[in-house]
Design a protein around this motif. Structure first.
Motif, PDB file in Angstrom:
ATOM      1  N   ALA A 201       0.817  -1.218   0.000  1.00 46.95           N
ATOM      2  CA  ALA A 201       0.000   0.000   0.000  1.00 46.95           C
ATOM      3  C   ALA A 201       0.844   1.258   0.000  1.00 46.95           C
ATOM      4  CB  ALA A 201      -0.914   0.005   1.218  1.00 46.95           C
ATOM      5  N   SER A 202       2.177   1.100  -0.062  1.00 48.77           N
ATOM      6  CA  SER A 202       3.073   2.255  -0.002  1.00 48.77           C
ATOM      7  C   SER A 202       3.756   2.563  -1.322  1.00 48.77           C
ATOM      8  CB  SER A 202       4.163   2.018   1.057  1.00 48.77           C
ATOM      9  OG  SER A 202       3.615   1.818   2.334  1.00 48.77           O
ATOM     10  N   ILE A 203       4.167   1.535  -2.053  1.00 49.08           N
ATOM     11  CA  ILE A 203       4.992   1.738  -3.248  1.00 49.08           C
ATOM     12  C   ILE A 203       4.202   1.364  -4.494  1.00 49.08           C
ATOM     13  CG2 ILE A 203       7.128   1.113  -4.420  1.00 49.08           C
ATOM     14  CD1 ILE A 203       8.336   0.444  -1.740  1.00 49.08           C
ATOM     15  N   PRO A 204       3.850   2.333  -5.337  1.00 49.81           N
ATOM     16  CA  PRO A 204       3.116   2.027  -6.571  1.00 49.81           C
ATOM     17  C   PRO A 204       3.931   1.121  -7.486  1.00 49.81           C
ATOM     18  CG  PRO A 204       3.046   4.381  -6.095  1.00 49.81           C
ATOM     19  CD  PRO A 204       4.055   3.783  -5.151  1.00 49.81           C
ATOM     20  N   LEU A 205       3.303   0.084  -8.007  1.00 48.66           N
ATOM     21  CA  LEU A 205       4.009  -0.848  -8.893  1.00 48.66           C
ATOM     22  C   LEU A 205       4.479  -0.158 -10.168  1.00 48.66           C
ATOM     23  CD1 LEU A 205       1.846  -4.084  -8.482  1.00 48.66           C
ATOM     24  CD2 LEU A 205       4.015  -3.500  -7.379  1.00 48.66           C
ATOM     25  N   GLY A 206       3.814   0.933 -10.553  1.00 48.21           N
ATOM     26  CA  GLY A 206       4.279   1.688 -11.703  1.00 48.21           C
ATOM     27  C   GLY A 206       5.661   2.264 -11.467  1.00 48.21           C
ATOM     28  N   GLU A 207       5.940   2.702 -10.243  1.00 45.34           N
ATOM     29  CA  GLU A 207       7.269   3.211  -9.913  1.00 45.34           C
ATOM     30  C   GLU A 207       8.300   2.088  -9.908  1.00 45.34           C
ATOM     31  OE1 GLU A 207       7.529   5.594  -6.437  1.00 45.34           O
ATOM     32  OE2 GLU A 207       5.840   6.893  -6.987  1.00 45.34           O
ATOM     33  N   VAL A 208       7.897   0.912  -9.453  1.00 42.12           N
ATOM     34  CA  VAL A 208       8.786  -0.246  -9.469  1.00 42.12           C
ATOM     35  C   VAL A 208       9.173  -0.587 -10.909  1.00 42.12           C
ATOM     36  CG1 VAL A 208       8.993  -2.699  -8.924  1.00 42.12           C
ATOM     37  CG2 VAL A 208       7.821  -1.164  -7.322  1.00 42.12           C
ATOM     38  N   ALA A 209       8.171  -0.637 -11.782  1.00 44.39           N
ATOM     39  CA  ALA A 209       8.427  -0.958 -13.188  1.00 44.39           C
ATOM     40  C   ALA A 209       9.328   0.100 -13.834  1.00 44.39           C
ATOM     41  CB  ALA A 209       7.111  -1.066 -13.948  1.00 44.39           C
ATOM     42  N   GLN A 210       9.128   1.368 -13.471  1.00 40.11           N
ATOM     43  CA  GLN A 210       9.939   2.437 -14.048  1.00 40.11           C
ATOM     44  C   GLN A 210      11.392   2.343 -13.593  1.00 40.11           C
ATOM     45  OE1 GLN A 210       8.738   4.983 -16.347  1.00 40.11           O
ATOM     46  NE2 GLN A 210      10.962   4.839 -16.600  1.00 40.11           N
ATOM     47  N   LEU A 211      11.605   2.037 -12.305  1.00 35.06           N
ATOM     48  CA  LEU A 211      12.971   1.877 -11.807  1.00 35.06           C
ATOM     49  C   LEU A 211      13.659   0.703 -12.497  1.00 35.06           C
ATOM     50  CD1 LEU A 211      15.292   2.575  -9.907  1.00 35.06           C
ATOM     51  CD2 LEU A 211      14.194   1.143  -8.154  1.00 35.06           C
ATOM     52  N   GLU A 212      12.940  -0.399 -12.638  1.00 32.38           N
ATOM     53  CA  GLU A 212      13.519  -1.562 -13.310  1.00 32.38           C
ATOM     54  C   GLU A 212      13.892  -1.216 -14.753  1.00 32.38           C
ATOM     55  OE1 GLU A 212      12.518  -6.285 -14.138  1.00 32.38           O
ATOM     56  OE2 GLU A 212      10.889  -4.901 -13.670  1.00 32.38           O
ATOM     57  N   GLU A 213      13.001  -0.527 -15.453  1.00 36.14           N
ATOM     58  CA  GLU A 213      13.281  -0.137 -16.834  1.00 36.14           C
ATOM     59  C   GLU A 213      14.479   0.803 -16.915  1.00 36.14           C
ATOM     60  OE1 GLU A 213      11.207   2.463 -20.432  1.00 36.14           O
ATOM     61  OE2 GLU A 213       9.938   1.545 -18.896  1.00 36.14           O
ATOM     62  N   ASN A 214      14.551   1.761 -15.987  1.00 33.08           N
ATOM     63  CA  ASN A 214      15.672   2.708 -15.984  1.00 33.08           C
ATOM     64  C   ASN A 214      16.997   2.003 -15.728  1.00 33.08           C
ATOM     65  OD1 ASN A 214      13.882   4.785 -16.435  1.00 33.08           O
ATOM     66  ND2 ASN A 214      13.842   5.489 -14.309  1.00 33.08           N
ATOM     67  N   LEU A 215      16.987   1.026 -14.818  1.00 39.18           N
ATOM     68  CA  LEU A 215      18.210   0.268 -14.544  1.00 39.18           C
ATOM     69  C   LEU A 215      18.659  -0.516 -15.768  1.00 39.18           C
ATOM     70  CD1 LEU A 215      17.342  -0.986 -10.952  1.00 39.18           C
ATOM     71  CD2 LEU A 215      19.385   0.338 -11.533  1.00 39.18           C
ATOM     72  N   ARG A 216      17.728  -1.170 -16.422  1.00 41.70           N
ATOM     73  CA  ARG A 216      18.074  -1.957 -17.608  1.00 41.70           C
ATOM     74  C   ARG A 216      18.572  -1.046 -18.728  1.00 41.70           C
ATOM     75  NH1 ARG A 216      16.637  -7.174 -16.991  1.00 41.70           N
ATOM     76  NH2 ARG A 216      14.993  -7.677 -15.470  1.00 41.70           N
ATOM     77  N   THR A 217      17.925   0.096 -18.895  1.00 40.36           N
ATOM     78  CA  THR A 217      18.360   1.052 -19.919  1.00 40.36           C
ATOM     79  C   THR A 217      19.773   1.555 -19.627  1.00 40.36           C
ATOM     80  OG1 THR A 217      16.077   1.751 -20.291  1.00 40.36           O
ATOM     81  CG2 THR A 217      17.806   3.248 -21.046  1.00 40.36           C
ATOM     82  N   ALA A 218      20.108   1.667 -18.335  1.00 32.05           N
ATOM     83  CA  ALA A 218      21.443   2.118 -17.950  1.00 32.05           C
ATOM     84  C   ALA A 218      22.485   1.005 -18.063  1.00 32.05           C
ATOM     85  CB  ALA A 218      21.409   2.642 -16.517  1.00 32.05           C
ATOM     86  N   GLY A 219      22.062  -0.189 -18.458  1.00 30.45           N
ATOM     87  CA  GLY A 219      23.002  -1.290 -18.630  1.00 30.45           C
ATOM     88  C   GLY A 219      23.307  -2.057 -17.363  1.00 30.45           C
ATOM     89  N   VAL A 220      22.483  -1.878 -16.330  1.00 32.27           N
ATOM     90  CA  VAL A 220      22.695  -2.569 -15.053  1.00 32.27           C
ATOM     91  C   VAL A 220      22.013  -3.936 -15.093  1.00 32.27           C
ATOM     92  CG1 VAL A 220      22.338  -2.477 -12.559  1.00 32.27           C
ATOM     93  CG2 VAL A 220      22.779  -0.369 -13.843  1.00 32.27           C
ATOM     94  N   THR A 221      22.737  -4.965 -14.709  1.00 27.90           N
ATOM     95  CA  THR A 221      22.148  -6.296 -14.590  1.00 27.90           C
ATOM     96  C   THR A 221      21.099  -6.249 -13.480  1.00 27.90           C
ATOM     97  OG1 THR A 221      24.208  -7.347 -15.291  1.00 27.90           O
ATOM     98  CG2 THR A 221      22.602  -8.734 -14.139  1.00 27.90           C
TER      99      THR A 221
END
Length: 296
Positions: A201-221
């Motif tokens: 109830a605290s962390i929107p899954l949309g923010e989780v998906a965005q962080l994951e996408e940003n990490l992958r775009t940055a080349g982070v495993t």
């Protein structure tokens, strides 16, 4: 009209008394809980300005070992963190659970909020720098294999510390979030694990998906795992982990991640949680918690 004024006056008085009581409860809880951190820690690490208390769990076999810095939740250092640190040490890591609130630990939500909001991030990062340097200098630690993991406030802190110190070999985020510019993520050198609850109830899954996408775009495993129907902070003490279920599965994901990142073991194929997620509902208090504790 007189009756309405009287009711409003009484309500104002009750609210004022409640607010005062809430404020007073914070130092009262601090007084009642004094000594909690000292009772849980077994090591003092030299800091830039003040010493840092920590619990250190060592493997039974001789080193050198990879190391893990484990950052507590908004409650401060508590027995459940000690239990998890001890369990990880049995896997072959030297684990340090530092007290980032400098002697403050609680079970009272108002004081937990006070701890987080009054502890400067710069101070926390400096204390973690001291812990990292202390580990790196130990002959029984492999200096280039030091990971940082954390829960809630600690998950957010782990991500921010990795951005502060790219020498971190691996990062584990348990239901923590941070507002990070995507370009800044490119400096992360090691892999990143994210564990989240689908019913948080605290962390929107949309923010989780965005962080994951940003990490992958940055080349982070990157490996992010969302456990459906699980609330915030669903991985508790060792009893909840050994009981199985989502907490046990999440712990196995962490163990596999660390073994691959720090022990050079091949990736373990683990059953993935169901991909079916119920509609998430962020509550008012969950949003407050998100803004001030697990993700700013």
């Amino acid at each position: 009209m007189q009756r309405l004024k009287r009711v409003v006056g009484w309500l104002g008085a009750v609210l004022s008394i409640g607010l005062v009581a809430l404020i007073v409860s914070i130092p009262v809880d601090a007084l009642i809980g004094s000594g909690r951190v000292e009772a849980l820690t077994n090591t003092i690490i030299p800091g830039a300005d003040d010493p840092i208390r920590a619990f250190v769990a060592e493997p039974s076999a001789p080193g050198p070992h990879p190391a893990v810095i484990m950052v507590h939740e908004w409650w401060g250092l508590r027995p459940d963190i000690i239990e998890k640190a001890t369990a990880l040490a049995a896997d072959g890591y030297l684990v340090v659970a530092p007290d980032t609130f400098r002697g403050s630990s609680t079970t009272w939500i108002p004081r937990a909020i006070y701890q987080v909001t009054t502890t400067p991030l710069e101070q926390v990062l400096a204390d973690l720098d001291a812990v990292f340097a202390w580990l790196s200098a130990r002959p029984d630690v492999i200096a280039n294999r030091i990971a940082v993991i954390g829960f809630c406030y600690g998950g957010r802190t782990s991500l921010l510390y990795t951005l502060h110190n790219p020498a971190v070999a691996a990062t584990g985020i348990f239901y923590g979030m941070a507002d990070v510019e995507p370009a800044a993520l490119r400096q992360i050198q090691g892999p990143v694990l994210g564990i989240f609850g689908g019913a948080d109830a605290s962390i929107p899954l949309g923010e989780v998906a965005q962080l994951e996408e940003n990490l992958r775009t940055a080349g982070v495993t990157t490996r992010f795992v969302i456990f459906p129907d699980q609330p915030h902070a669903f991985v508790g003490g060792i009893d909840s982990i050994t009981a199985g279920g989502a907490a046990g599965e999440a712990w196995q994901v962490l163990r596999s991640f660390l073994a691959e990142a720090l022990l050079n073991r091949p990736a373990t194929s683990l059953p993935a949680p169901s991909s079916t997620l119920a509609a998430q509902r962020i509550t008012f208090f969950g949003d407050i918690h998100h803004r001030f504790v697990c993700g700013w």
